[in-house]
Motif scaffolding. Structure first.
Motif, PDB file in Angstrom:
ATOM      1  N   ASP A  22       0.977  -1.272   0.224  1.00  0.00           N
ATOM      2  CA  ASP A  22      -0.761  -0.125  -0.181  1.00  0.00           C
ATOM      3  C   ASP A  22       0.611   0.572   0.082  1.00  0.00           C
ATOM      4  O   ASP A  22       1.097   2.038  -0.552  1.00  0.00           O
ATOM      5  CB  ASP A  22      -0.729  -0.144   1.123  1.00  0.00           C
ATOM      6  N   ALA A  23       2.164   1.146   0.525  1.00  0.00           N
ATOM      7  CA  ALA A  23       3.106   2.436   1.365  1.00  0.00           C
ATOM      8  C   ALA A  23       3.638   2.227  -0.598  1.00  0.00           C
ATOM      9  O   ALA A  23       4.146   3.943  -1.106  1.00  0.00           O
ATOM     10  CB  ALA A  23       3.894   2.528   2.099  1.00  0.00           C
ATOM     11  N   VAL A  24       3.902   1.672  -0.701  1.00  0.00           N
ATOM     12  CA  VAL A  24       4.844   1.660  -1.991  1.00  0.00           C
ATOM     13  C   VAL A  24       3.698   1.905  -3.462  1.00  0.00           C
ATOM     14  O   VAL A  24       3.855   3.089  -3.903  1.00  0.00           O
ATOM     15  CB  VAL A  24       4.730   0.045  -2.570  1.00  0.00           C
ATOM     16  N   ALA A  25       2.682   1.623  -3.201  1.00  0.00           N
ATOM     17  CA  ALA A  25       1.836   2.941  -4.133  1.00  0.00           C
ATOM     18  C   ALA A  25       1.177   3.786  -4.624  1.00  0.00           C
ATOM     19  O   ALA A  25       0.460   4.486  -4.607  1.00  0.00           O
ATOM     20  CB  ALA A  25      -0.295   1.453  -4.123  1.00  0.00           C
ATOM     21  N   ALA A  26       0.886   3.988  -3.069  1.00  0.00           N
ATOM     22  CA  ALA A  26       1.155   5.311  -1.983  1.00  0.00           C
ATOM     23  C   ALA A  26       2.413   6.307  -2.598  1.00  0.00           C
ATOM     24  O   ALA A  26       1.049   7.846  -2.783  1.00  0.00           O
ATOM     25  CB  ALA A  26       0.604   6.077  -0.633  1.00  0.00           C
ATOM     26  N   SER A  27       3.136   6.256  -2.973  1.00  0.00           N
ATOM     27  CA  SER A  27       4.586   6.771  -3.575  1.00  0.00           C
ATOM     28  C   SER A  27       4.111   7.486  -4.978  1.00  0.00           C
ATOM     29  O   SER A  27       4.705   7.687  -5.848  1.00  0.00           O
ATOM     30  CB  SER A  27       5.551   5.956  -3.222  1.00  0.00           C
ATOM     31  N   PHE A  28       3.074   6.347  -5.609  1.00  0.00           N
ATOM     32  CA  PHE A  28       2.709   7.387  -7.189  1.00  0.00           C
ATOM     33  C   PHE A  28       1.986   7.967  -7.503  1.00  0.00           C
ATOM     34  O   PHE A  28       0.955   7.703  -6.728  1.00  0.00           O
ATOM     35  CB  PHE A  28       2.380   5.970  -7.707  1.00  0.00           C
ATOM     36  N   THR A  29       1.382   8.424  -8.261  1.00  0.00           N
ATOM     37  CA  THR A  29       0.592   8.967  -8.757  1.00  0.00           C
ATOM     38  C   THR A  29      -0.645   8.782  -8.675  1.00  0.00           C
ATOM     39  O   THR A  29      -0.036   7.243  -9.042  1.00  0.00           O
ATOM     40  CB  THR A  29       0.757  10.515  -9.922  1.00  0.00           C
ATOM     41  N   GLU A  30      -1.548   8.526  -9.337  1.00  0.00           N
ATOM     42  CA  GLU A  30      -3.391   7.970  -9.463  1.00  0.00           C
ATOM     43  C   GLU A  30      -3.443   7.244 -11.347  1.00  0.00           C
ATOM     44  O   GLU A  30      -3.046   6.163 -10.254  1.00  0.00           O
ATOM     45  CB  GLU A  30      -4.114   9.032  -8.930  1.00  0.00           C
ATOM     46  N   ASP A  31      -2.703   7.171 -11.809  1.00  0.00           N
ATOM     47  CA  ASP A  31      -2.480   6.926 -13.414  1.00  0.00           C
ATOM     48  C   ASP A  31      -0.653   6.635 -12.883  1.00  0.00           C
ATOM     49  O   ASP A  31      -0.896   6.398 -14.497  1.00  0.00           O
ATOM     50  CB  ASP A  31      -2.889   7.752 -13.500  1.00  0.00           C
ATOM     51  N   GLY A  32       0.105   6.409 -11.948  1.00  0.00           N
ATOM     52  CA  GLY A  32       1.484   6.341 -12.228  1.00  0.00           C
ATOM     53  C   GLY A  32       1.622   4.910 -13.292  1.00  0.00           C
ATOM     54  O   GLY A  32       0.852   3.877 -13.202  1.00  0.00           O
ATOM     55  N   THR A  33       2.763   4.981 -13.554  1.00  0.00           N
ATOM     56  CA  THR A  33       3.062   3.590 -14.133  1.00  0.00           C
ATOM     57  C   THR A  33       4.381   2.807 -13.645  1.00  0.00           C
ATOM     58  O   THR A  33       5.406   3.367 -13.590  1.00  0.00           O
ATOM     59  CB  THR A  33       3.250   3.449 -15.702  1.00  0.00           C
ATOM     60  N   LEU A  34       4.702   1.730 -13.483  1.00  0.00           N
ATOM     61  CA  LEU A  34       5.922   0.389 -13.803  1.00  0.00           C
ATOM     62  C   LEU A  34       6.113   0.063 -14.143  1.00  0.00           C
ATOM     63  O   LEU A  34       5.232  -0.918 -14.332  1.00  0.00           O
ATOM     64  CB  LEU A  34       5.378   0.331 -11.610  1.00  0.00           C
ATOM     65  N   LYS A  35       7.318  -0.085 -14.806  1.00  0.00           N
ATOM     66  CA  LYS A  35       7.556  -1.536 -15.809  1.00  0.00           C
ATOM     67  C   LYS A  35       8.865  -2.050 -15.581  1.00  0.00           C
ATOM     68  O   LYS A  35       9.684  -1.413 -14.687  1.00  0.00           O
ATOM     69  CB  LYS A  35       8.493  -0.915 -17.404  1.00  0.00           C
ATOM     70  N   ASP A  36       8.126  -3.014 -15.137  1.00  0.00           N
ATOM     71  CA  ASP A  36       9.600  -4.159 -14.774  1.00  0.00           C
ATOM     72  C   ASP A  36       9.591  -5.552 -15.144  1.00  0.00           C
ATOM     73  O   ASP A  36       8.246  -6.620 -15.755  1.00  0.00           O
ATOM     74  CB  ASP A  36       8.911  -3.860 -13.083  1.00  0.00           C
ATOM     75  N   GLY A  43      -1.452   2.643 -12.443  1.00  0.00           N
ATOM     76  CA  GLY A  43      -2.553   2.829 -11.525  1.00  0.00           C
ATOM     77  C   GLY A  43      -1.911   1.791 -10.072  1.00  0.00           C
ATOM     78  O   GLY A  43      -1.016   1.258 -10.075  1.00  0.00           O
ATOM     79  N   ARG A  44      -2.175   2.883  -8.972  1.00  0.00           N
ATOM     80  CA  ARG A  44      -2.397   2.689  -7.790  1.00  0.00           C
ATOM     81  C   ARG A  44      -1.951   0.945  -7.534  1.00  0.00           C
ATOM     82  O   ARG A  44      -1.404   0.306  -6.820  1.00  0.00           O
ATOM     83  CB  ARG A  44      -2.304   3.217  -6.624  1.00  0.00           C
ATOM     84  N   GLU A  45      -3.316   0.551  -8.106  1.00  0.00           N
ATOM     85  CA  GLU A  45      -3.642  -1.041  -8.246  1.00  0.00           C
ATOM     86  C   GLU A  45      -2.969  -1.646  -8.293  1.00  0.00           C
ATOM     87  O   GLU A  45      -2.818  -2.728  -7.477  1.00  0.00           O
ATOM     88  CB  GLU A  45      -5.487  -0.914  -7.902  1.00  0.00           C
ATOM     89  N   ALA A  46      -3.158  -2.366  -9.743  1.00  0.00           N
ATOM     90  CA  ALA A  46      -2.123  -2.301 -10.171  1.00  0.00           C
ATOM     91  C   ALA A  46      -1.039  -2.046  -9.698  1.00  0.00           C
ATOM     92  O   ALA A  46      -0.195  -4.068  -9.669  1.00  0.00           O
ATOM     93  CB  ALA A  46      -2.315  -1.784 -12.296  1.00  0.00           C
ATOM     94  N   ILE A  47      -0.132  -1.633  -9.796  1.00  0.00           N
ATOM     95  CA  ILE A  47       1.104  -1.699  -8.745  1.00  0.00           C
ATOM     96  C   ILE A  47       1.185  -2.194  -7.200  1.00  0.00           C
ATOM     97  O   ILE A  47       1.993  -2.533  -6.769  1.00  0.00           O
ATOM     98  CB  ILE A  47       2.269   0.441  -8.596  1.00  0.00           C
ATOM     99  N   ARG A  48       0.155  -1.345  -6.380  1.00  0.00           N
ATOM    100  CA  ARG A  48       0.219  -2.604  -5.228  1.00  0.00           C
ATOM    101  C   ARG A  48       0.050  -4.250  -5.338  1.00  0.00           C
ATOM    102  O   ARG A  48       0.720  -4.711  -5.059  1.00  0.00           O
ATOM    103  CB  ARG A  48      -0.907  -1.780  -4.654  1.00  0.00           C
ATOM    104  N   LYS A  49      -0.864  -4.440  -6.503  1.00  0.00           N
ATOM    105  CA  LYS A  49      -0.617  -5.828  -6.943  1.00  0.00           C
ATOM    106  C   LYS A  49       0.591  -6.124  -7.392  1.00  0.00           C
ATOM    107  O   LYS A  49       1.211  -7.466  -6.641  1.00  0.00           O
ATOM    108  CB  LYS A  49      -1.559  -6.236  -8.211  1.00  0.00           C
ATOM    109  N   TRP A  50       1.249  -5.880  -7.454  1.00  0.00           N
ATOM    110  CA  TRP A  50       2.715  -6.340  -8.341  1.00  0.00           C
ATOM    111  C   TRP A  50       3.628  -6.588  -7.219  1.00  0.00           C
ATOM    112  O   TRP A  50       4.205  -7.257  -7.387  1.00  0.00           O
ATOM    113  CB  TRP A  50       3.288  -4.663  -9.521  1.00  0.00           C
ATOM    114  N   MET A  51       3.190  -5.328  -6.276  1.00  0.00           N
ATOM    115  CA  MET A  51       4.226  -5.034  -5.729  1.00  0.00           C
ATOM    116  C   MET A  51       3.813  -6.536  -4.085  1.00  0.00           C
ATOM    117  O   MET A  51       5.153  -7.270  -3.905  1.00  0.00           O
ATOM    118  CB  MET A  51       4.382  -3.939  -3.861  1.00  0.00           C
ATOM    119  N   THR A  52       2.889  -6.713  -4.367  1.00  0.00           N
ATOM    120  CA  THR A  52       2.588  -8.074  -3.182  1.00  0.00           C
ATOM    121  C   THR A  52       3.550  -8.893  -3.675  1.00  0.00           C
ATOM    122  O   THR A  52       3.571  -9.974  -3.092  1.00  0.00           O
ATOM    123  CB  THR A  52       1.367  -8.057  -3.350  1.00  0.00           C
TER     124      THR A  52
END
Length: 109
Positions: A22-36, A43-52
């Motif tokens: 949740d904290a990783v996702a919160a460090s992003f903008t609402e529509d932020g992107t992460l490529k890995d 989006g924060r929900e997709a980033i939260r799932k990635w981190m989980t």
């Protein structure tokens, strides 16, 4: 001497270290992107799932040791050690910031 990172980037690494999706996702903008690993998470929900999922898959630590700014991006290089294939490795993190949040992050070897 410790590396002085911008607040949002430091928040990302702190949350990653503490395995706080949740904290990783919160460090992003609402529509932020992460490529890995060849995948883009938007989006924060997709980033939260990635981190989980990353937290379930591997145990690791990352110690940032280098930072540079170029073409509107902040590059941070961190030494990653853990139980993943190829450990240890230096990873490059390319951040684009917006309003004290991460708008884009690309992680590469």
């Amino acid at each position: 001497m410790a590396l002085k990172l911008p607040r949002s980037i430091q928040a990302y690494f702190d949350a990653d270290r503490d395995r706080e999706p949740d904290a990783v996702a919160a460090s992003f903008t609402e529509d932020g992107t992460l490529k890995d690993k060849g995948k883009t998470h938007t989006g924060r929900e997709a980033i939260r799932k990635w981190m989980t999922e990353e937290g379930k898959q591997y145990g690791y630590t990352v110690e940032p040791f280098f930072m540079a700014n170029e073409n509107g991006k902040t590059q941070v290089t961190g030494h990653a050690v853990g139980d993943f294939p190829g450990s240890p490795v230096d990873l490059r993190y390319f951040f684009v910031l917006a309003d004290d949040k991460i708008a884009e992050l690309e992680i590469s070897v």
